[in-house]
Motif scaffolding. Structure first.
Motif, PDB file in Angstrom:
ATOM      1  N   ALA A 146       0.843  -1.184   0.117  1.00  0.00           N
ATOM      2  CA  ALA A 146       0.006   0.084   0.184  1.00  0.00           C
ATOM      3  C   ALA A 146       1.114   1.350   0.054  1.00  0.00           C
ATOM      4  O   ALA A 146       0.606   2.329  -0.681  1.00  0.00           O
ATOM      5  N   ALA A 147       2.149   1.156   0.771  1.00  0.00           N
ATOM      6  CA  ALA A 147       3.006   2.193   1.008  1.00  0.00           C
ATOM      7  C   ALA A 147       3.631   2.554  -0.636  1.00  0.00           C
ATOM      8  O   ALA A 147       3.868   3.540  -0.992  1.00  0.00           O
ATOM      9  N   TRP A 148       3.816   1.567  -1.277  1.00  0.00           N
ATOM     10  CA  TRP A 148       4.311   1.623  -2.682  1.00  0.00           C
ATOM     11  C   TRP A 148       3.449   2.243  -3.674  1.00  0.00           C
ATOM     12  O   TRP A 148       3.818   3.217  -4.267  1.00  0.00           O
ATOM     13  N   ALA A 149       2.353   1.729  -3.302  1.00  0.00           N
ATOM     14  CA  ALA A 149       1.272   2.501  -4.321  1.00  0.00           C
ATOM     15  C   ALA A 149       1.084   3.807  -4.064  1.00  0.00           C
ATOM     16  O   ALA A 149       0.797   4.669  -4.873  1.00  0.00           O
ATOM     17  N   ALA A 150       1.211   4.239  -2.851  1.00  0.00           N
ATOM     18  CA  ALA A 150       0.882   5.633  -2.445  1.00  0.00           C
ATOM     19  C   ALA A 150       1.964   6.399  -2.804  1.00  0.00           C
ATOM     20  O   ALA A 150       1.837   7.827  -2.796  1.00  0.00           O
ATOM     21  N   LEU A 151       2.999   6.154  -3.254  1.00  0.00           N
ATOM     22  CA  LEU A 151       4.195   7.016  -3.903  1.00  0.00           C
ATOM     23  C   LEU A 151       3.721   7.625  -4.998  1.00  0.00           C
ATOM     24  O   LEU A 151       4.336   8.628  -5.485  1.00  0.00           O
ATOM     25  N   THR A 152       2.671   7.163  -5.840  1.00  0.00           N
ATOM     26  CA  THR A 152       2.395   7.854  -6.978  1.00  0.00           C
ATOM     27  C   THR A 152       0.961   8.241  -6.828  1.00  0.00           C
ATOM     28  O   THR A 152       0.135   8.393  -7.793  1.00  0.00           O
ATOM     29  N   ASP A 153       0.391   8.440  -5.374  1.00  0.00           N
ATOM     30  CA  ASP A 153      -0.753   9.010  -5.263  1.00  0.00           C
ATOM     31  C   ASP A 153      -1.107  10.416  -5.914  1.00  0.00           C
ATOM     32  O   ASP A 153      -0.034  11.197  -6.092  1.00  0.00           O
ATOM     33  N   GLU A 154      -2.212  10.651  -6.229  1.00  0.00           N
ATOM     34  CA  GLU A 154      -2.357  12.025  -6.855  1.00  0.00           C
ATOM     35  C   GLU A 154      -2.244  13.346  -6.245  1.00  0.00           C
ATOM     36  O   GLU A 154      -1.878  14.311  -6.753  1.00  0.00           O
TER      37      GLU A 154
END
Length: 663
Positions: free
Chosen positions: A294-302
Motif C-alpha cells: 500500500a505504501a508503494w502504491a501511495a508513492l504515486t498518489d494523485e
C-alpha cells in the motif's frame, strides 16, 4: 447607555487605575466617514485602549475593565488577558466567571483562565460548572479545566455530572478538556475509555474531533484494546478530520491483528487525502510487511502530500530493503521532494549498492537548478557519512544560495549523528561548526550552535572555548536575529556550565500597534495571495488581531511578500511562507506581541510563525486541516475563504508571485 455616559463610566474606571480616560473624542475615521463598514477599533477608542494595554502586557491596567458597566469592555478585557497570561489576573477572572450576567463575558473569562493555565483556578472552575446556566459557557469551563486541572482533579473531568450527561455542549467541552489535559501529559485509563466513548457517531462533531485528536496526540497510550472502535471511526465517520485523527491513533493499537490491513485499506481508498496521509503515518516498522504494498502504491498518489508521506514511511521504517530497489523506484518518480526522500531511504539501507546510490544523488544535485531540490538532495546525503566532503563543499560554496547553505548545514549535522560516522573525521566536523559560526550566516551559526551543545555529540573536548561564539553573538542584531541569538546563548551557557540566560523579547514600545493603519481598514478586509499554483483569498481578522493584521497590511503595501516562496510544507499540517531568506530563518527588524483571541485552528486558519510567545514577525502559515494543538499558542490573523484546493497543492519552493489587498 449614551455615548457621553459611556465615556463618563469608562473614564471613572480608567482614573481608578491611574490611566488616561479610555473614551477620547472619536477619530475622523468614523463610521459615517468611511465608505465601508468600519472595524470595531475605528468606532471605539476604549477598545483601542484595551488592545494597547494587551499589547503592552499591562495586567494591572486591564483589570479595572473587568468591572466595567459595559459588557463589551468586560469581554475585551477578559480576551486581552488571555494573551497576557498573567496569573495575577486569576482572581478577577474567576470573579467575572462566577458573577457576570452576560454569557459571552463568562465564556471569555473561562477562556482566559485556561490560557493562563493557573492551577489555582481549578477549584473555581469546578465550582462554577453546576451553576452555569449557559451551555456554551459550560463548554468553555470544561475546556479550561483541561488546561488547569491537576492530576488529582482529572477524575472529575472524566466524569460529567449526571445532569450534563445529555448536554451536547458539555460533551464537547469534556472532550476538549481531556484533549488539553492529554497534551499536558495528564491522562488515565478512565480518561482514555471516556474519549473512546466520545468517538461514537451520535456525539457532536466537535466532541468526536476532540476525542480523535486526544487519542492521536496524547503520548504513551496503548490503544490496542480499543482497536475496533478506532477502526470503525476511521472507516465510517462522516467528518474527514475525525477519520484522520482516528487513523493516526491506530499507530498506538499496532499490536491488534486487524490494524495493519485496515491502515493499508485506508491509505488506498479513503476519498480524502488527509485520511490517506494519516493512515500512512500510523504505519510502523513492526507492520512493515503487510502494509508495504500500500505504501508503494501511495508513492504515486494523485496528491503530492500523500506521496511524500509514503516516501517518509520508507525512510523511517524500511529495514534491509535493497537500496538499489529504492533507487530504481525513486528515479521513476516525478515529484522531486518525494524522489529525494526515497533516495534518502535508499542511502539509509546497508549493502554494497550505497556508493552507486550516493553517486546518483550527487549527480542529481549537480544537475538540479532549483535551490529547494538541491537542499533536499543534500538532506538525502545526510544519510551517508561518506558524502561528508561533497556536502561540506556545497554548503560553503561562495555562490551557494541561502537555502542550500541551510540544508547543507542540517545534512552535515545529520551525518555526524550517524553511528558509522568515522571517528577520524570528528575534528573536521568540529572545524565545520566553527566555520559556520564565524561565517555570520544566521541559519548556519544557529544550527552549528545547536550541534555544539548536543551532549550526544560530545563536542566540548574539541571546542572547549566559547570565545568564538561570543564574537559571533556580538554581531547579531535583535530582534531580527532572535532565533540565532537564542541558539548561541544556550550553547555559551552549556559550555560554561551555567543556568540558561533569558533572551530579551522586544517590548511593545519598540513597535506599537499602528492604529492609523488599523482604523483605515474595513471590518472584514480581504487579501489575495497569488501563487504559482493559483490564488488563495484570505479574510483578515482585524477585530481579533489588530497588531498582526496591521503588520501584514504594511508588509503587503511594501511588496515585501512578492517573489517569496513557501519554504516549509508539512503534509496535513501547514504551508508556510513569508521568509525573506527563503529558509525559515529570516525576519523583519521588529517583533509583534502574540494576540490569542478566542479563535481555533481549523482548516485554512492563517497563523503567524514565532520562536516563542511575543516573537512574531513576517512569516505566516496556512493549516491544511484542524490543528487544535496550536490553539492559544500561535496568533491567528486570517482565514482562507477561497482557494483551499490551491493550499492543498502547495509545495516547498512554490512562489508567492504577489500579495494584494482587495477593494
Amino acid at each position: 447607555m449614551t455615548y457621553s455616559a459611556l465615556c463618563r463610566a469608562t473614564a471613572a474606571v480608567a482614573m481608578a487605575a491611574g490611566l488616561l480616560p479610555a473614551c477620547a473624542p472619536r477619530p475622523v475615521a468614523s463610521a459615517t466617514a468611511l465608505a465601508f463598514p468600519a472595524n470595531q477599533f475605528a468606532l471605539d477608542s476604549a477598545l483601542r485602549r484595551i488592545a494597547t494595554l494587551q499589547d503592552e502586557r499591562r495586567t494591572a491596567a486591564l483589570l479595572p475593565y473587568l468591572g466595567h458597566t459595559e459588557a463589551r469592555y468586560r469581554q475585551a478585557a477578559a480576551e486581552a488577558l488571555a494573551s497576557v497570561q498573567d496569573k495575577a489576573a486569576t482572581p478577577g477572572l474567576l470573579l467575572l466567571l462566577q458573577e457576570d450576567d452576560e454569557p459571552r463575558v463568562r465564556q471569555l473569562a473561562a477562556y482566559a483562565l485556561g490560557q493562563t493555565a493557573d492551577s489555582t483556578a481549578e477549584t473555581g472552575l469546578y465550582q462554577q460548572l453546576p451553576h452555569e446556566t449557559d451551555a456554551t459557557a459550560r463548554r468553555y469551563v470544561l475546556e479550561a479545566l483541561g488546561r488547569c486541572t491537576s492530576r488529582a482533579g482529572l477524575a472529575a473531568l472524566t466524569r460529567l455530572p449526571p445532569a450534563l450527561a445529555a448536554d451536547t455542549a458539555a460533551l464537547s467541552g469534556q472532550a476538549w478538556g481531556l484533549y488539553r489535559a492529554g497534551l499536558r501529559g495528564l491522562t488515565s485509563e478512565a480518561a482514555v475509555a471516556r474519549l473512546v466513548q466520545l468517538l461514537a457517531a451520535p456525539n457532536p462533531t466537535s466532541a468526536r474531533l476532540a476525542a480523535a485528536n486526544a487519542l492521536a496526540r496524547t503520548r504513551g497510550l496503548n490503544l490496542a484494546p480499543y482497536a475496533t472502535a478506532l477502526l470503525t471511526t476511521a472507516r465510517q465517520d462522516r467528518h474527514y478530520a475525525v477519520r484522520a485523527g482516528a487513523a493516526q491513533a491506530l499507530a498506538k493499537a499496532a499490536t491488534a491483528p486487524t490494524v495493519p490491513a485496515a491502515l493499508a485499506a485506508l491509505a488506498r481508498r479513503d476519498p480524502d487525502y488527509r485520511v490517506r496521509l494519516s493512515a500512512l503515518r500510523a504505519m510502523s516498522a513492526p507492520m512493515y510487511a503487510p502494509v508495504k504494498e500500500a505504501a508503494w502504491a501511495a508513492l504515486t498518489d494523485e496528491n503530492a502530500q500523500v506521496a511524500l508521506a509514503a516516501a517518509e514511511f520508507f525512510l523511517a521504517h524500511a529495514a534491509n530493503e535493497p537500496g538499489p530497489t529504492l533507487l530504481e523506484k525513486a528515479q521513476a518518480l516525478s515529484q522531486w521532494r518525494v524522489r529525494a526522500t526515497l533516495l534518502a531511504a535508499a542511502l539509509r539501507q546497508p549493502g554494497d549498492g550505497r556508493a552507486a546510490i550516493r553517486r546518483a544523488v550527487q549527480e542529481r544535485y549537480t544537475a538540479a537548478t532549483d535551490a529547494y531540490e538541491k537542499g533536499y538532495l543534500l538532506k538525502a546525503l545526510g544519510e551517508d557519512p561518506a558524502a561528508f566532503d561533497f556536502v561540506r563543499e556545497a554548503t560553503f560554496a561562495p555562490s551557494r544560495s541561502l537555502v542550500v547553505g541551510t540544508y547543507g548545514m542540517e545534512a552535515l549535522v545529520a551525518q555526524r549523528r550517524l553511528p558509522d560516522f568515522p571517528a577520524a573525521r570528528q575534528p573536521d566536523f568540529a572545524l565545520v561548526l566553527r566555520q559556520a559560526v564565524l561565517g555570520g550566516d544566521v541559519a548556519q551559526l544557529g544550527l552549528a550552535a545547536e550541534a555544539i551543545r548536543d551532549p550526544k555529540l560530545n563536542l566540548r573536548p574539541l571546542l572547549p572555548n566559547p570565545d568564538f561564539l561570543l564574537d559571533a553573538r556580538a554581531k547579531l542584531v535583535l530582534p531580527r536575529d532572535l532565533e540565532a541569538l537564542q541558539s548561541l546563548q544556550q550553547t555559551v551557557d552549556f559550555l560554561r556550565g551555567v543556568k540558561p540566560t533569558p533572551v530579551p523579547v522586544a517590548q511593545a514600545a519598540s513597535h506599537p500597534i499602528p492604529w492609523d493603519v488599523v482604523m483605515a481598514l474595513p471590518a472584514a478586509p480581504r487579501a489575495v495571495v497569488r501563487t504559482s499554483k493559483g490564488n488563495v483569498v484570505l479574510r483578515l481578522l482585524v477585530n481579533e488581531a489588530p497588531g498582526s493584521v496591521a503588520s501584514f497590511v504594511q508588509l503587503i503595501r511594501q511588496g515585501f511578500y512578492d517573489g517569496k516562496n513557501f519554504h516549509r510544507v508539512v503534509p496535513n499540517f501547514v504551508a508556510q511562507g513569508g521568509c525573506p531568506r527563503g529558509d525559515g530563518w529570516g525576519s523583519t527588524d521588529y517583533n509583534l506581541r502574540s494576540e490569542f483571541a478566542d479563535l481555533h485552528y481549523g482548516e485554512g486558519a492563517v497563523g503567524l510563525a514565532s520562536a516563542g510567545k511575543d516573537t512574531e514577525s513576517c512569516q505566516w502559515f496556512i493549516t491544511h486541516a484542524p490543528t487544535p494543538h496550536l490553539d492559544g499558542r500561535y496568533t491567528i490573523f486570517a482565514q482562507v475563504v477561497e482557494g483551499m484546493d490551491v493550499v492543498s497543492r502547495l509545495e516547498i519552493g512554490d512562489r508567492i508571485d504577489k500579495v494584494e489587498l482587495l477593494k
